[in-house]
Design a protein around this motif. Structure first.
Motif, PDB file in Angstrom:
ATOM      1  N   ARG A  84      -5.229   7.011 -11.715  1.00  0.00           N
ATOM      2  CA  ARG A  84      -5.671   8.396 -11.898  1.00  0.00           C
ATOM      3  C   ARG A  84      -4.499   9.375 -11.792  1.00  0.00           C
ATOM      4  NH1 ARG A  84     -10.970   8.303 -12.386  1.00  0.00           N
ATOM      5  NH2 ARG A  84     -12.231   6.754 -11.302  1.00  0.00           N
ATOM      6  N   ARG A  85      -3.425   8.963 -11.106  1.00  0.00           N
ATOM      7  CA  ARG A  85      -2.218   9.802 -11.041  1.00  0.00           C
ATOM      8  C   ARG A  85      -1.332   9.617 -12.263  1.00  0.00           C
ATOM      9  NH1 ARG A  85      -1.197   7.298  -6.202  1.00  0.00           N
ATOM     10  NH2 ARG A  85       0.891   6.734  -6.915  1.00  0.00           N
ATOM     11  N   GLN A 129      -8.792   0.084  -4.458  1.00  0.00           N
ATOM     12  CA  GLN A 129      -8.742   1.535  -4.274  1.00  0.00           C
ATOM     13  C   GLN A 129      -7.364   2.090  -4.608  1.00  0.00           C
ATOM     14  OE1 GLN A 129      -9.760   2.878  -0.341  1.00  0.00           O
ATOM     15  NE2 GLN A 129      -9.864   5.018  -0.935  1.00  0.00           N
ATOM     16  N   LEU A 130      -6.310   1.390  -4.193  1.00  0.00           N
ATOM     17  CA  LEU A 130      -4.951   1.849  -4.488  1.00  0.00           C
ATOM     18  C   LEU A 130      -4.682   1.828  -5.985  1.00  0.00           C
ATOM     19  CD1 LEU A 130      -3.034   0.081  -1.613  1.00  0.00           C
ATOM     20  CD2 LEU A 130      -3.254   2.539  -1.925  1.00  0.00           C
ATOM     21  N   ASN A 131      -5.138   0.783  -6.669  1.00  0.00           N
ATOM     22  CA  ASN A 131      -4.951   0.714  -8.114  1.00  0.00           C
ATOM     23  C   ASN A 131      -5.651   1.882  -8.801  1.00  0.00           C
ATOM     24  OD1 ASN A 131      -3.435  -1.621  -8.039  1.00  0.00           O
ATOM     25  ND2 ASN A 131      -5.170  -2.983  -8.380  1.00  0.00           N
ATOM     26  N   GLU A 132      -6.866   2.165  -8.372  1.00  0.00           N
ATOM     27  CA  GLU A 132      -7.618   3.256  -8.991  1.00  0.00           C
ATOM     28  C   GLU A 132      -6.923   4.597  -8.766  1.00  0.00           C
ATOM     29  OE1 GLU A 132     -12.159   5.090  -9.115  1.00  0.00           O
ATOM     30  OE2 GLU A 132     -11.699   3.333  -7.902  1.00  0.00           O
ATOM     31  N   GLN A 133      -6.459   4.836  -7.555  1.00  0.00           N
ATOM     32  CA  GLN A 133      -5.776   6.090  -7.254  1.00  0.00           C
ATOM     33  C   GLN A 133      -4.487   6.220  -8.066  1.00  0.00           C
ATOM     34  OE1 GLN A 133      -5.266   5.862  -3.015  1.00  0.00           O
ATOM     35  NE2 GLN A 133      -7.354   6.532  -2.561  1.00  0.00           N
ATOM     36  N   ALA A 134      -3.736   5.117  -8.173  1.00  0.00           N
ATOM     37  CA  ALA A 134      -2.479   5.152  -8.933  1.00  0.00           C
ATOM     38  C   ALA A 134      -2.743   5.437 -10.397  1.00  0.00           C
ATOM     39  CB  ALA A 134      -1.734   3.828  -8.767  1.00  0.00           C
ATOM     40  N   ALA A 177       1.102   3.900  -3.067  1.00  0.00           N
ATOM     41  CA  ALA A 177       0.704   5.291  -2.841  1.00  0.00           C
ATOM     42  C   ALA A 177       1.781   6.271  -3.281  1.00  0.00           C
ATOM     43  CB  ALA A 177       0.374   5.504  -1.365  1.00  0.00           C
ATOM     44  N   GLU A 204       0.837  -1.209   0.000  1.00  0.00           N
ATOM     45  CA  GLU A 204       0.000   0.000   0.000  1.00  0.00           C
ATOM     46  C   GLU A 204       0.870   1.256   0.000  1.00  0.00           C
ATOM     47  OE1 GLU A 204      -2.447  -0.394   3.397  1.00  0.00           O
ATOM     48  OE2 GLU A 204      -3.794  -1.877   2.490  1.00  0.00           O
TER      49      GLU A 204
END
Length: 326
Positions: free
Chosen positions: A165-166, A158-163, A133, A129
Motif C-alpha cells: 500500500r506504500r 500484514q507487513l506485505n500488505e502495508q508495504a 516497515a 519486520e
C-alpha cells in the motif's frame, strides 16, 4: 449519521420528531415514530444528558428541544476538541517512535562487524519486520519452502500488505511444486491480488531476502533457516545476491501462467529432473530439491523414460543428451 456526536439511532430519530412538533405527548410520539414508551423515555434521557432537550419554561414536567444550531454545534465542537487532542497524542507518539528507531539504527551503524548475526527464527523475523516497515522501493525473496509455512505466512501478511500500500514492490520466487499446495496457492493469490509478484522455478537454491538492494538476509544453515541468519550489506555480497535473484526471475514462470514446454516438449521441472538424475541424485534426493515426494519423482522419471524409449535411467540420460534435452 450523528453517532460521532454520541447519539444512538433511537435518540436521533426522537430528536428529529420533537424538533418537528415539540408539543406532542409520549403517546403521540410512540404513534408517529413506531417507538415504544420505554424507548421514548430512554431516548429522552439520552437527549437530556447531551443537552439536546431541556425543561420547558412554559409547562412544568415537559421537555423542549434545543435548536440543532446550538445543541449539535456544541457537541461537534467538543468532538473536534477531542479529535485535536487525540491527534496531538498521535504526533507525539510518532515523534517518540522516530527517535527510538533512529537511535536503534545508529547503534547498528556503529557496529564494526561486516555481518550481523541473527540467532533464531524470532530474531530473524523481528529484523525482517523492521526492514519491511522501512522499505522504500522493493523487497525480493527466494523461498525454497520456508515461506509457504502457515506461521511464516501469518507473520508476513500484514507487513506485505502495508508495504504494497506504500508502493513498495514485492517479488517472490518459489519452487514450482508450490502450485500443488492449496494453502500456498491461496497465499499467492492474495499477494498478487494486492499487487505483489510471484514466479516459480523448479529449484530455489537457497532462502534469502533482499530489501531495497541495500541489505540481504541469508540463513546460517540453508537446510534449517530457523537456526538464524546473517544480515549483510557489503557491496560484494549484495551484488552476488541481486545477480542470483535477477537471473532466476528472468527465467521463472509468473504465477497465474500455465507451465510452458520448450522445443523438446519438456517443462522446466522435467528438464531439471533429468539433470539431477544425470548427476546421480536418487529419487529421494531429487525430490527434496524439487519439493516433491520420492514417489512423484519415480513416476515422473518413468514417464520420461517411456518418452525416451529407455529401459534404465542411464540409458535415459544418454538418449536425452543425444536428443539435446540436456
Amino acid at each position: 449519521m450523528l453517532e460521532l456526536l454520541g447519539l444512538s439511532g433511537l435518540a436521533e430519530r426522537l430528536y428529529q420528531a420533537v424538533l418537528t412538533d415539540p408539543a406532542r405527548s409520549v403517546a403521540m410520539l410512540a404513534r408517529d415514530t413506531g417507538m415504544t414508551d420505554r424507548q421514548i423515555r430512554s431516548a429522552l434521557d439520552e437527549l437530556a444528558d447531551l443537552a439536546l432537550v431541556r425543561p420547558s419554561a412554559a409547562a412544568d414536567g415537559t421537555l423542549w428541544p434545543v435548536s440543532p444550531a446550538v445543541g449539535l454545534s456544541a457537541l461537534l465542537a467538543a468532538a473536534e476538541d477531542e479529535a485535536a487532542a487525540r491527534q496531538r497524542q498521535i504526533e507525539a507518539t510518532r515523534a517518540a517512535i522516530a527517535a527510538l528507531a533512529a537511535e536503534h539504527a545508529e547503534q547498528r551503524q556503529h557496529r564494526a562487524e561486516p555481518a550481523v548475526r541473527l540467532d533464531g527464527i524470532d530474531a530473524v523475523r523481528g529484523r525482517l519486520e523492521e526492514l519491511a516497515a522501512n522499505a522504500v522501493t522493493e523487497c525480493l525473496s527466494l523461498n525454497p519452502g520456508g515461506a509457504d509455512r502457515p506461521d511464516a505466512r501469518a507473520a508476513s501478511a500484514q507487513l506485505n500488505e502495508q508495504a504494497l500500500r506504500r508502493g513498495v514492490g514485492i517479488k517472490a520466487i518459489c519452487r514450482e511444486s508450490f502450485r500443488n499446495d492449496p494453502d500456498t496457492l491461496a497465499h499467492a493469490r492474495w499477494l498478487t491480488d494486492l499487487g505483489g509478484e510471484m514466479r516459480t522455478v523448479p529449484i530455489v537454491p537457497t532462502p534469502l531476502v533482499i530489501v531495497d538492494r541495500r541489505v540481504v538476509i541469508v540463513p546460517l544453515d540453508p537446510a534449517d533457516p530457523r537456526q538464524g541468519a546473517l544480515e549483510l550489506d557489503s557491496p560484494g555480497m549484495l551484488s552476488v545476491a541481486c545477480a542470483l535473484f535477477d537471473q532466476l526471475w528472468s527465467t521463472a514462470t509468473p504465477f497465474g501462467s500455465s507451465v510452458t514446454v520448450d522445443g523438446q516438449g519438456l517443462t522446466s521441472a522435467e528438464r531439471t529432473l533429468l539433470e539431477l538424475a544425470a548427476a546421480g541424485h536418487t529419487d529421494e534426493a531429487a525430490g527434496r530439491k524439487l519439493g516433491v515426494s520420492g514417489r512423484t519423482v519415480k513416476r515422473q522419471m518413468a514417464d520420461l523414460m517411456a518418452r525416451l524409449d529407455a529401459d534404465s535411467r542411464f540409458q535415459a540420460g544418454v538418449r536425452a543428451a543425444h536428443r539435446g534435452w540436456l
